[in-house]
Scaffold this motif. Sequence first.
Motif, PDB file in Angstrom:
ATOM      1  N   HIS A   7       6.607 -63.221  41.495  1.00 31.85           N
ATOM      2  CA  HIS A   7       5.518 -62.484  41.332  1.00 31.85           C
ATOM      3  C   HIS A   7       4.693 -62.270  42.317  1.00 31.85           C
ATOM      4  O   HIS A   7       4.452 -61.215  42.792  1.00 31.85           O
ATOM      5  N   VAL A   8       4.573 -63.322  43.152  1.00 31.04           N
ATOM      6  CA  VAL A   8       3.737 -63.286  44.705  1.00 31.04           C
ATOM      7  C   VAL A   8       4.281 -62.137  45.491  1.00 31.04           C
ATOM      8  O   VAL A   8       3.745 -61.125  46.199  1.00 31.04           O
ATOM      9  N   GLU A   9       5.595 -62.335  45.554  1.00 32.65           N
ATOM     10  CA  GLU A   9       6.368 -61.555  46.631  1.00 32.65           C
ATOM     11  C   GLU A   9       6.307 -59.952  46.243  1.00 32.65           C
ATOM     12  O   GLU A   9       6.229 -59.183  46.964  1.00 32.65           O
ATOM     13  N   THR A  10       6.533 -59.620  44.673  1.00 34.93           N
ATOM     14  CA  THR A  10       6.337 -58.418  44.290  1.00 34.93           C
ATOM     15  C   THR A  10       5.044 -57.915  44.280  1.00 34.93           C
ATOM     16  O   THR A  10       5.013 -56.658  44.770  1.00 34.93           O
ATOM     17  N   ASP A  11       3.966 -58.631  44.160  1.00 36.71           N
ATOM     18  CA  ASP A  11       2.702 -58.039  44.479  1.00 36.71           C
ATOM     19  C   ASP A  11       2.627 -57.809  45.971  1.00 36.71           C
ATOM     20  O   ASP A  11       1.734 -56.809  46.316  1.00 36.71           O
TER      21      ASP A  11
END
Length: 83
Positions: A7-11
């Motif tokens: 999720h952090v990487e996608t953000d």
Amino acid sequence: MRFYDEHVETDAVHEQVVRREVVGGLLADEPGLAGDVAFGVEATVVLEDRLAEHVTRMWEAGLAALRSPLEFAVPASAQASTG
């Protein structure tokens, strides 16, 4: 933790897309907006920092970081007639 990491990487990827494509495209079309965009970016940083400080301070004190909800009142014009 895998979901969180992804999720952090996608953000981070979405942030780069917005910077390059949306903001970059806007400024390519409307270079006169550069000052407004810079102001918006700086304002966002200030507000995010203030929010993070508040949330952290409240959590460290063992309190909820959210304000109390406002009482919900239905406007008279939206209430069904009872007569």
